[in-house]
Design a protein around this motif. Sequence first.
Motif, mmCIF file in Angstrom:
data_model
loop_
_atom_site.group_PDB
_atom_site.id
_atom_site.type_symbol
_atom_site.label_atom_id
_atom_site.label_comp_id
_atom_site.label_asym_id
_atom_site.label_seq_id
_atom_site.Cartn_x
_atom_site.Cartn_y
_atom_site.Cartn_z
ATOM 1 N N GLN B 177 0.815 -1.212 0.000
ATOM 2 C CA GLN B 177 0.000 0.000 0.000
ATOM 3 C C GLN B 177 0.852 1.267 0.000
ATOM 4 N N GLY B 178 2.148 1.124 -0.023
ATOM 5 C CA GLY B 178 3.036 2.293 0.021
ATOM 6 C C GLY B 178 4.191 1.998 0.955
ATOM 7 N N PHE B 179 4.980 3.018 1.257
ATOM 8 C CA PHE B 179 6.120 2.770 2.145
ATOM 9 C C PHE B 179 6.388 3.983 3.035
ATOM 10 N N ALA B 190 4.553 -1.191 3.357
ATOM 11 C CA ALA B 190 3.356 -1.505 4.128
ATOM 12 C C ALA B 190 2.765 -2.828 3.677
#
Lengths: 333, 333
Positions: B177-179, B190
């Motif tokens: 979902q991103g970092f 994530a």
Amino acid sequence: MDETLVTLTRGGFDESSHRGHVAIWQNDTGLVAGWGEPEAVILPRSSCKMIQALPLVESGAAARAGLATEQLALACASHNGAAIHTDRVRAWLDTLGMQESHLRCGPQTPADPDARAALIRADTHPDQCHNNCSGKHTGFLTLSRDLGGDAEYLAIDHPVQRAVLTAFEEVTGAPSQGFGVDGCSAPNHATTLAGLARAMASFAAAKSDGPVRQNAMRMLYDAMIAHPDLVAGEGRACTRIMRAASGRAAVKTGAEGVFVAIIPERQMGIAVKITDGATRAAEGTIAALLGGLGVLERDSVVHQELTTGPIRNRAGLETGHMRVAASLRDWAP
Amino acid sequence: MDETLVTLTRGGFDESSHRGHVAIWQNDTGLVAGWGEPEAVILPRSSCKMIQALPLVESGAAARAGLATEQLALACASHNGAAIHTDRVRAWLDTLGMQESHLRCGPQTPADPDARAALIRADTHPDQCHNNCSGKHTGFLTLSRDLGGDAEYLAIDHPVQRAVLTAFEEVTGAPSQGFGVDGCSAPNHATTLAGLARAMASFAAAKSDGPVRQNAMRMLYDAMIAHPDLVAGEGRACTRIMRAASGRAAVKTGAEGVFVAIIPERQMGIAVKITDGATRAAEGTIAALLGGLGVLERDSVVHQELTTGPIRNRAGLETGHMRVAASLRDWAP
């Protein structure tokens, strides 16, 4: 139920959050605001040291021992064990004809980096004077000598601790629900968060020309704001907030996420308990409330660092922020 | 919503408590148990270092660089910066023809007391080899040299980090979902807690005679359990739990209250996230689950200390206990 007070972000994610309770008490009005359950029963831990110091002053023992504001500030302190603290505690013990061995708080590695390094370089160990509570304990010893108490001044039925409990129940306005043993082995009496805020509001409203209790409260408040460095130490939130508030508020941390504030100009006391015990959230909550009340400048470095960050990593990169609930930041009576 | 997993008592009072999420995944079955929201999105922080080390092994870079189990354990480590860690990291850098200055993790004061004291006595500062992530970073450098990547191996589009993301998404079973940027400046991707548990279950089920990925997973697992002291250090929960589990489980902590376990005999992975980020609660939760599963003896010192206490104060007095939720302690599939 407790409510979310502080959230930590990283890379756009809400990474961690802290729930808790807050009570704000105004001296003539009573409870004027609350988050979570203001009636939650808590152990105030070191946040109530100014209450524990009341018998020392009210009894006249402090005056008879010739204590000045520095000693009174140390009696209310959770200090870093820096030389400015331990030198004064040792000198104070000396005036009592006592030594470090009379303390019952236990040794503690000092939080102050210079003091820690000095112990390592000298190849020696911390002693009880380095314990963050050594000022409180030397205050207990001062009172004990005055009362003719025996050496075990931490026993729950010792005259010192009986006097502390009486004062505690009077200023919190209710019988204590019991006690726990604190990190320094002193009894730590339970109260509701509202009771703790009420006590702080009494300190806030105390006048130096008032009755004995009010006079004692004002002396302890004045000692704390006169010596923010003795109450905690360099880099610590209590010291930084009191310096930045320039005498308009005294604040005090307690273990497991407790924090209190005394605000004379509003005759107001604040008590915070973070459910999970996190210091960072208690600091952010109290700083945000003081910012909203105008006691701490919102653009001050300490307010910004404690309430929003940024959080930086070991290479100094900004990795996230802290976010205090808007209802706290914007609260005003 | 998250649920209460751990409570701390003092003097008969519930003083503090910790909420969180837990996911338990079994390799052939899927999610077999959950507390709170197993689908909560988290940043795994250092708990996913064995995933971040997969490309190092799978690519053959580890073999070409002649890495042994000690280096693989350090690649998965959040170490104490003790001499056993920093000496090996320096020697490893040396075999790469590199120095401390090639690292990008930033300096960190070592958690190991002897290493801290040695720095003070030598009147010098910690360097990047003391950073708890220096083994992971030396692993990144090893892979980067093999891939012909440039010096900035932490950039999100660097071949090393692209390989890490690919492996991460494959073993967690979903696009990230991103970092966020980790404490050591590495990208930290994530995932859901269930995704992290799924990845750990893959490690648990991996066979050394299986495909490349399984072989790499088994090598990293074997390296961790062969060198519990290199993965963390003396006194640390990861080291103590792995020693007590005698090879039956690998565990790994992550900042902000994350903890994972890999249990081959059950082909099971566990992932824990404490909402408030408290390490003590993550340790208690993982130890309690391992105790219930019979992987960690319930009457072992480490199980008792991490799950029940007693909590002792500076004078050594017992002041309270820890209590892990019964549903965790007693869980079995």
